[in-house]
Design an enzyme around this catalytic site. Structure first.
Site, PDB file in Angstrom:
ATOM      1  N   LYS A 159      12.759  13.092   3.209  1.00  0.00           N
ATOM      2  CA  LYS A 159      12.607  13.690   4.485  1.00  0.00           C
ATOM      3  C   LYS A 159      12.871  12.749   5.511  1.00  0.00           C
ATOM      4  O   LYS A 159      13.423  13.375   6.496  1.00  0.00           O
ATOM      5  CB  LYS A 159      10.739  13.754   4.349  1.00  0.00           C
ATOM      6  CG  LYS A 159      10.208  14.886   3.501  1.00  0.00           C
ATOM      7  CD  LYS A 159       8.545  14.975   3.543  1.00  0.00           C
ATOM      8  CE  LYS A 159       7.752  13.928   3.138  1.00  0.00           C
ATOM      9  NZ  LYS A 159       7.547  13.770   1.635  1.00  0.00           N
ATOM     10  N   LYS A 160      13.037  11.519   5.333  1.00  0.00           N
ATOM     11  CA  LYS A 160      13.332  10.904   6.579  1.00  0.00           C
ATOM     12  C   LYS A 160      14.997  11.022   6.886  1.00  0.00           C
ATOM     13  O   LYS A 160      15.251  10.870   7.949  1.00  0.00           O
ATOM     14  CB  LYS A 160      13.165   9.407   5.963  1.00  0.00           C
ATOM     15  CG  LYS A 160      11.659   9.143   5.989  1.00  0.00           C
ATOM     16  CD  LYS A 160      10.968   9.499   7.195  1.00  0.00           C
ATOM     17  CE  LYS A 160       9.362   9.390   7.086  1.00  0.00           C
ATOM     18  NZ  LYS A 160       8.500   9.902   7.961  1.00  0.00           N
ATOM     19  N   THR A 209      -1.512  11.905   6.781  1.00  0.00           N
ATOM     20  CA  THR A 209      -1.498  11.958   8.243  1.00  0.00           C
ATOM     21  C   THR A 209      -1.457  13.452   8.727  1.00  0.00           C
ATOM     22  O   THR A 209      -1.992  13.720   9.851  1.00  0.00           O
ATOM     23  CB  THR A 209      -0.239  11.355   8.863  1.00  0.00           C
ATOM     24  OG1 THR A 209      -0.185   9.968   8.309  1.00  0.00           O
ATOM     25  CG2 THR A 209      -0.224  11.401  10.333  1.00  0.00           C
ATOM     26  N   ASP A 234      11.453   5.936  12.767  1.00  0.00           N
ATOM     27  CA  ASP A 234      10.160   6.282  11.985  1.00  0.00           C
ATOM     28  C   ASP A 234       9.741   5.280  11.229  1.00  0.00           C
ATOM     29  O   ASP A 234      10.591   4.433  10.855  1.00  0.00           O
ATOM     30  CB  ASP A 234      10.395   7.623  11.405  1.00  0.00           C
ATOM     31  CG  ASP A 234       9.036   8.442  10.964  1.00  0.00           C
ATOM     32  OD1 ASP A 234       8.156   8.003  11.430  1.00  0.00           O
ATOM     33  OD2 ASP A 234       9.373   9.429  10.296  1.00  0.00           O
ATOM     34  N   LYS A 235       8.351   5.288  10.906  1.00  0.00           N
ATOM     35  CA  LYS A 235       7.677   4.493   9.916  1.00  0.00           C
ATOM     36  C   LYS A 235       7.154   5.413   8.886  1.00  0.00           C
ATOM     37  O   LYS A 235       6.541   6.675   9.540  1.00  0.00           O
ATOM     38  CB  LYS A 235       6.632   3.568  10.693  1.00  0.00           C
ATOM     39  CG  LYS A 235       5.589   3.241   9.840  1.00  0.00           C
ATOM     40  CD  LYS A 235       4.261   3.929  10.150  1.00  0.00           C
ATOM     41  CE  LYS A 235       3.341   3.599   8.830  1.00  0.00           C
ATOM     42  NZ  LYS A 235       2.239   4.766   8.591  1.00  0.00           N
ATOM     43  N   HIS A 236       7.082   4.809   7.757  1.00  0.00           N
ATOM     44  CA  HIS A 236       6.413   5.572   6.623  1.00  0.00           C
ATOM     45  C   HIS A 236       5.419   4.784   5.853  1.00  0.00           C
ATOM     46  O   HIS A 236       6.021   3.754   5.463  1.00  0.00           O
ATOM     47  CB  HIS A 236       7.462   6.288   5.885  1.00  0.00           C
ATOM     48  CG  HIS A 236       6.639   7.325   4.848  1.00  0.00           C
ATOM     49  ND1 HIS A 236       6.308   8.812   5.243  1.00  0.00           N
ATOM     50  CD2 HIS A 236       6.122   7.432   3.506  1.00  0.00           C
ATOM     51  CE1 HIS A 236       5.791   9.200   4.366  1.00  0.00           C
ATOM     52  NE2 HIS A 236       5.785   8.455   3.100  1.00  0.00           N
ATOM     53  N   SER A 237       4.409   5.245   5.472  1.00  0.00           N
ATOM     54  CA  SER A 237       3.556   4.411   4.472  1.00  0.00           C
ATOM     55  C   SER A 237       3.283   5.238   3.156  1.00  0.00           C
ATOM     56  O   SER A 237       3.462   6.389   2.942  1.00  0.00           O
ATOM     57  CB  SER A 237       1.977   4.398   5.000  1.00  0.00           C
ATOM     58  OG  SER A 237       1.087   3.867   4.310  1.00  0.00           O
ATOM     59  N   SER A 243      11.026  11.259  -2.734  1.00  0.00           N
ATOM     60  CA  SER A 243       9.996  12.006  -1.639  1.00  0.00           C
ATOM     61  C   SER A 243      10.292  11.453  -0.156  1.00  0.00           C
ATOM     62  O   SER A 243      10.543  12.224   0.722  1.00  0.00           O
ATOM     63  CB  SER A 243       8.847  12.139  -2.156  1.00  0.00           C
ATOM     64  OG  SER A 243       7.993  12.882  -1.272  1.00  0.00           O
ATOM     65  N   ARG A 270       2.893  16.794  -7.737  1.00  0.00           N
ATOM     66  CA  ARG A 270       2.662  15.332  -8.000  1.00  0.00           C
ATOM     67  C   ARG A 270       1.074  15.149  -7.691  1.00  0.00           C
ATOM     68  O   ARG A 270       0.679  14.398  -8.399  1.00  0.00           O
ATOM     69  CB  ARG A 270       3.578  14.388  -7.373  1.00  0.00           C
ATOM     70  CG  ARG A 270       4.942  14.323  -7.563  1.00  0.00           C
ATOM     71  CD  ARG A 270       5.918  13.667  -6.775  1.00  0.00           C
ATOM     72  NE  ARG A 270       5.336  12.435  -6.440  1.00  0.00           N
ATOM     73  CZ  ARG A 270       5.649  11.725  -5.156  1.00  0.00           C
ATOM     74  NH1 ARG A 270       6.033  12.347  -4.095  1.00  0.00           N
ATOM     75  NH2 ARG A 270       5.111  10.628  -4.994  1.00  0.00           N
TER      76      ARG A 270
END
Length: 437
Positions: free
Chosen positions: A189-190, A122, A82-85, A185, A170
């Site tokens: 989740k990851k 997203t 996975d990728k997260h921004s 956070s 938040r």
């Protein structure tokens, strides 16, 4: 342990014990911690900060607050990646990267979030696709990932539920930028998604939560360090967010731009470059390629061959969306009734952009939230957004506003004009990928 006592200790600058953190997170999960207490905790952490041990404990507690996925029983023939921004304006990379990685042999259960602060989410983009089940149950998520290779979705109610409550608080309490809370956070989740590898897109600049490169580097180091401590292979790229990524900001508008990218149409070079670099890094993390250069070649081929587009189309159908979204997006995606070009105050080139202000303008149009329960209008936003160094005049506007009413368009146009600085000479631009960690 009383929630207010835990809040008081953090408010007064004391490090919290693991037991205190786990108790507070348990209260977030079972509802014994109120919204006000959650907000107070977030603000206390924002001002007082957390040490590395506290971050790790908070991440673990939120991960364990719900279900942790296990992919071993599916016997997938590739790594779970996975990728997260960290969030930016116009960031639609996930919609392109997930199917591209799937086309290259990875499996991507991309658990995404809603918009935070001035940035788009997203999950909100996915929900602009009619029929798309953006929050499927775990069985559906695993089936789609196994059959298609990717699923871009939101967290189910039983995945990191404590983070879901704190995340929403938040967003409306000006605590989004907390390095500690961002780290916990993202990683909760990851880790709950059962990943083999993660690549972080940590953004910096006028449109990012971390406006300076130093702050972004600190966040990247925090995420990679905490992930490594949790035995998750992670890398981070620091990318420039001093202008919109791509040419659109707003949910359905960004989906349209992502679809054009997947169809192989000409796209914003910055969007292509960031997406290609993140994909290549993730393929390397997953041992699907020997090096980043080969990862870049694999990404280019996935786009040019249509393999990534084919995966995206299959994902949309598998999650309940239309069968012809890729070919006929305007048949399905919402469109705003009012469109207004925003002229520059003078002829010249774009010398600076307050990118955060553009994100706020999209929220004011209804494309984001000011309260937790606010609905999001998928049709509104900005497109044809000018980039740094681009010439603007009466023929080339700063952007085009998509709005529900003329008065909304007027207000947004004023905000857009104020966000741009137009001069006679182009600014110096730094590297798009400033650092790898």
């Amino acid at each position: 342990m009383l929630p207010q006592e835990i809040i008081r200790r953090k408010r007064d600058g004391y490090p919290l014990e693991d037991a205190e953190i786990f108790a507070f997170v348990r209260g977030l999960t079972d509802g014994t911690v109120s919204e006000g207490q959650a907000a107070a905790f977030a603000m206390a952490v924002y001002f007082r900060g957390m040490g590395l041990g506290e971050r790790v404990a908070l991440t673990r507690a939120m991960t364990r607050s719900g279900r942790v996925l296990d992919w071993r029983s599916l016997d997938l023939p590739g790594p779970v990646l996975d990728k997260h921004s960290t969030g930016g304006v116009g960031d639609k990379v996930s919609l392109i990267l997930a199917p591209a990685v799937a086309a290259c042999g990875g499996f991507v259960p991309m658990v995404s979030g809603r918009g935070l602060g001035h940035t788009g989410g997203t999950l909100d983009k996915c929900e602009s696709i009619p029929g798309y089940a953006a929050k499927p149950d775990v069985a559906t998520l695993q089936r789609v990932v196994r059959e298609v290779g990717c699923a871009v979705v939101g967290a189910t109610d039983d995945v990191a539920p404590a983070d879901r409550r704190l995340y929403a608080v938040r967003d409306v309490t000006a605590t989004v930028e907390s390095l500690d809370l961002i780290t916990a956070s993202i990683l909760s989740k990851k880790l709950a998604a059962g990943l083999d590898g993660l690549v972080m897109d940590v953004k910096w600049g006028s449109g990012a939560f971390m406006t300076t490169l130093d702050d972004a580097e600190a966040l990247a180091e925090s995420i990679v360090t905490v992930a490594t401590g949790a035995e998750l292979v992670a890398r981070a790229l620091l990318t420039d967010m001093n202008e919109v990524l791509g040419i659109s900001a707003g949910n359905a508008l960004e989906v349209r731009e992502a679809l054009a990218f997947l169809r192989g149409e000409p796209v914003d070079p910055r969007l292509y470059e960031v997406t290609a670099e993140l994909t290549a890094e993730l393929l390397k993390v997953g041992d699907l390629v020997p090096d980043v250069a080969e990862g870049r070649r694999r990404f280019d081929h996935a786009i040019r061959s249509g393999a990534a587009a084919e995966r995206f189309a299959r994902m949309v159908v598998a999650l309940g969306g239309p069968t012809d979204l890729l070919e006929a997006p305007d048949r399905h995606l919402a469109a705003a009734p009012v469109r207004r070009a925003v002229p520059p105050p003078r002829r010249g080139v774009v010398a600076a952009i307050d990118t955060r202000a553009l994100g706020v303008a999209v929220i004011a149009l209804g494309g984001g939230r000011t309260r937790v329960a606010d609905p999001v209008d998928p049709a509104v936003g900005l497109d044809s957004i000018a980039g740094l160094g681009e010439a603007v005049d009466g023929e080339r506007p700063l952007a085009v506003v998509h709005a529900r009413t003329g008065s909304d368009a007027d207000r947004a146009a004023t905000a857009v004009q104020a966000a741009f600085t137009v001069a006679d000479t182009a600014p110096a631009r730094g590297p798009l990928v400033a650092m790898r960690i």
